[in-house]
Design a protein around this motif. Sequence first.
Motif, PDB file in Angstrom:
ATOM      1  N   MET A 288      16.081 -24.056   2.353  1.00 38.39           N
ATOM      2  CA  MET A 288      15.010 -23.049   2.502  1.00 38.39           C
ATOM      3  C   MET A 288      13.746 -23.703   3.043  1.00 38.39           C
ATOM      4  SD  MET A 288      15.001 -20.410  -0.599  1.00 38.39           S
ATOM      5  CE  MET A 288      16.396 -19.420  -1.060  1.00 38.39           C
ATOM      6  N   ILE A 289      13.014 -22.938   3.812  1.00 36.66           N
ATOM      7  CA  ILE A 289      11.778 -23.447   4.423  1.00 36.66           C
ATOM      8  C   ILE A 289      10.576 -22.909   3.635  1.00 36.66           C
ATOM      9  CG2 ILE A 289      10.427 -23.611   6.569  1.00 36.66           C
ATOM     10  CD1 ILE A 289      13.224 -24.786   6.912  1.00 36.66           C
ATOM     11  N   ALA A 290       9.752 -23.817   3.193  1.00 37.42           N
ATOM     12  CA  ALA A 290       8.574 -23.420   2.397  1.00 37.42           C
ATOM     13  C   ALA A 290       7.511 -22.828   3.313  1.00 37.42           C
ATOM     14  CB  ALA A 290       8.018 -24.637   1.675  1.00 37.42           C
ATOM     15  N   PRO A 291       6.767 -21.858   2.814  1.00 37.30           N
ATOM     16  CA  PRO A 291       5.720 -21.242   3.650  1.00 37.30           C
ATOM     17  C   PRO A 291       4.555 -22.189   3.895  1.00 37.30           C
ATOM     18  CG  PRO A 291       5.653 -20.353   1.423  1.00 37.30           C
ATOM     19  CD  PRO A 291       6.866 -21.231   1.487  1.00 37.30           C
ATOM     20  N   GLU A 292       3.960 -22.015   5.084  1.00 36.88           N
ATOM     21  CA  GLU A 292       2.778 -22.814   5.448  1.00 36.88           C
ATOM     22  C   GLU A 292       1.512 -21.976   5.386  1.00 36.88           C
ATOM     23  OE1 GLU A 292       5.054 -23.320   9.128  1.00 36.88           O
ATOM     24  OE2 GLU A 292       4.294 -25.373   9.120  1.00 36.88           O
ATOM     25  N   LEU A 293       1.704 -20.667   5.625  1.00 30.28           N
ATOM     26  CA  LEU A 293       0.559 -19.752   5.598  1.00 30.28           C
ATOM     27  C   LEU A 293       0.804 -18.636   4.593  1.00 30.28           C
ATOM     28  CD1 LEU A 293      -0.060 -19.216   9.437  1.00 30.28           C
ATOM     29  CD2 LEU A 293      -1.339 -20.737   7.929  1.00 30.28           C
ATOM     30  N   SER A 294      -0.270 -18.094   4.077  1.00 31.85           N
ATOM     31  CA  SER A 294      -0.166 -16.980   3.141  1.00 31.85           C
ATOM     32  C   SER A 294      -1.116 -15.866   3.578  1.00 31.85           C
ATOM     33  CB  SER A 294      -0.544 -17.476   1.743  1.00 31.85           C
ATOM     34  OG  SER A 294      -0.814 -16.398   0.897  1.00 31.85           O
ATOM     35  N   LEU A 295      -0.620 -14.627   3.539  1.00 34.39           N
ATOM     36  CA  LEU A 295      -1.456 -13.485   3.920  1.00 34.39           C
ATOM     37  C   LEU A 295      -1.799 -12.682   2.673  1.00 34.39           C
ATOM     38  CD1 LEU A 295      -2.674 -11.851   6.341  1.00 34.39           C
ATOM     39  CD2 LEU A 295      -0.599 -10.476   6.266  1.00 34.39           C
ATOM     40  N   SER A 296      -3.079 -12.578   2.380  1.00 42.98           N
ATOM     41  CA  SER A 296      -3.516 -11.808   1.216  1.00 42.98           C
ATOM     42  C   SER A 296      -4.586 -10.814   1.662  1.00 42.98           C
ATOM     43  CB  SER A 296      -4.092 -12.736   0.149  1.00 42.98           C
ATOM     44  OG  SER A 296      -5.189 -13.447   0.676  1.00 42.98           O
ATOM     45  N   GLY A 297      -4.901  -9.878   0.808  1.00 41.84           N
ATOM     46  CA  GLY A 297      -5.919  -8.914   1.216  1.00 41.84           C
ATOM     47  C   GLY A 297      -6.238  -7.863   0.185  1.00 41.84           C
ATOM     48  N   LYS A 298      -7.067  -6.962   0.612  1.00 45.15           N
ATOM     49  CA  LYS A 298      -7.554  -5.910  -0.286  1.00 45.15           C
ATOM     50  C   LYS A 298      -7.918  -4.680   0.547  1.00 45.15           C
ATOM     51  CE  LYS A 298     -10.662  -5.866  -4.250  1.00 45.15           C
ATOM     52  NZ  LYS A 298     -11.780  -6.543  -4.908  1.00 45.15           N
ATOM     53  N   ILE A 299      -7.636  -3.510   0.026  1.00 45.25           N
ATOM     54  CA  ILE A 299      -8.091  -2.268   0.663  1.00 45.25           C
ATOM     55  C   ILE A 299      -9.081  -1.619  -0.294  1.00 45.25           C
ATOM     56  CG2 ILE A 299      -7.407  -0.103   1.768  1.00 45.25           C
ATOM     57  CD1 ILE A 299      -4.529  -1.231   1.918  1.00 45.25           C
ATOM     58  N   ILE A 300     -10.288  -1.441   0.176  1.00 47.38           N
ATOM     59  CA  ILE A 300     -11.366  -0.927  -0.682  1.00 47.38           C
ATOM     60  C   ILE A 300     -11.793   0.465  -0.207  1.00 47.38           C
ATOM     61  CG2 ILE A 300     -13.746  -1.360  -1.452  1.00 47.38           C
ATOM     62  CD1 ILE A 300     -13.204  -4.354  -0.784  1.00 47.38           C
ATOM     63  N   GLN A 301     -12.122   1.312  -1.158  1.00 47.99           N
ATOM     64  CA  GLN A 301     -12.645   2.647  -0.819  1.00 47.99           C
ATOM     65  C   GLN A 301     -14.039   2.810  -1.409  1.00 47.99           C
ATOM     66  OE1 GLN A 301     -10.176   5.970  -2.029  1.00 47.99           O
ATOM     67  NE2 GLN A 301     -11.831   7.442  -1.759  1.00 47.99           N
ATOM     68  N   ARG A 302     -14.934   3.380  -0.625  1.00 46.68           N
ATOM     69  CA  ARG A 302     -16.291   3.620  -1.106  1.00 46.68           C
ATOM     70  C   ARG A 302     -16.673   5.044  -0.714  1.00 46.68           C
ATOM     71  NH1 ARG A 302     -21.505   2.311   0.978  1.00 46.68           N
ATOM     72  NH2 ARG A 302     -22.994   2.167  -0.726  1.00 46.68           N
ATOM     73  N   ASN A 303     -17.039   5.853  -1.690  1.00 47.18           N
ATOM     74  CA  ASN A 303     -17.443   7.232  -1.415  1.00 47.18           C
ATOM     75  C   ASN A 303     -18.973   7.331  -1.439  1.00 47.18           C
ATOM     76  OD1 ASN A 303     -14.714   7.553  -1.671  1.00 47.18           O
ATOM     77  ND2 ASN A 303     -14.835   9.342  -3.009  1.00 47.18           N
ATOM     78  N   VAL A 304     -19.518   7.931  -0.399  1.00 48.92           N
ATOM     79  CA  VAL A 304     -20.968   8.086  -0.310  1.00 48.92           C
ATOM     80  C   VAL A 304     -21.275   9.561  -0.115  1.00 48.92           C
ATOM     81  CG1 VAL A 304     -23.055   7.377   0.934  1.00 48.92           C
ATOM     82  CG2 VAL A 304     -21.096   5.828   0.839  1.00 48.92           C
ATOM     83  N   ARG A 305     -22.205  10.081  -0.906  1.00 45.40           N
ATOM     84  CA  ARG A 305     -22.585  11.479  -0.783  1.00 45.40           C
ATOM     85  C   ARG A 305     -23.625  11.594   0.334  1.00 45.40           C
ATOM     86  NH1 ARG A 305     -23.390  16.070  -4.527  1.00 45.40           N
ATOM     87  NH2 ARG A 305     -25.391  16.986  -3.986  1.00 45.40           N
TER      88      ARG A 305
END
Lengths: 204, 125
Positions: A144-161
Amino acid sequence: MKLKVSTLFGTLAAIFALSGCTSTTTNINMQDDRGAAVMGLDYRDFQNAASEAVQSMLMSGAVSKPDGSRYVLAISRIINDTQQHIDTDQLIKKIRVELLQSGKVVVTTAVSANGAEDAMSYQARELRDSDEFNQGTVAKKGQMIAPELSLSGKIIQRNVRVNSSKQQVEYYFQLTLTDINTGLAFWEGETVIGKRGSNRSVAW
Amino acid sequence: MKNTYSIFAIAVALLFLAGCATRYIDPRVSFIDQNLSHDIDVIQVSSRVNQGGLMEMQFTGFNNKSFDKNIEYRIEWLDQSGFAIKTITTKWTRYFVNKKSEFRISQVGPNKKASDFRVQFRYAR
């Protein structure tokens, strides 16, 4: 006779009224969808966010290995911090497919933040020592080949009146590409998608 | 008096020639809405291969109208045989252009097979 005519008329009127209420179903032209925008996230938003992220990654050179070979990428945690129920694969899969087709990156399904995406890589190794299987065809140790890069993240929501009748919903798609060896972020990107609409529209 | 006529004739000729000045046309660029081709001048279409071996393109245009404009563009990538390469980046993308202003649109090819491209424009729907 009078009763029959009125019954018939009533039935016809009811049929017309009911048929007026039925809306026809149409297929969406995915190449050129001119449908109105919605306050929540739809496939067009995921497509735009993924497209922008891939373009930015490819332009930055972060996924171009100096020796011309491909980076092995693992998918880490993608946090859904919105009020909507989102399967984050809606975004990540598009990015994965595009990166794979770029010839710059190959994704491992044996390692991810939530365990192996495809458990078969490990299950197939349990066939070692089984008399039923030709051992020459069973996956060897250390392949097996070990990963060299990792992809992480976040999806954020903001409600403004905006005012008493209008609201603004902002969605932030934040992604980070980390070099696992050094822990340094090789690439970071953010796509913002904003929507403004009626307060009565629900964004979840 | 003769001089006045000559100056007038030269001025008319210059105006006529300016009106007939040929506009730059690039075979890689097309306008779906014909009227838009009168509003947008193609200044330059350039490309290069980046360090990762991927082709990059840049379109430089000019909105010659006195009002801001919402347009849409779509870039299609082609391989050496002229076949279209399927990618999520080939989609209609909305773009805002200021009045009497130059603007640039750039994109990178989806993979090393991409060796040519086509840019399409239309009014924003």
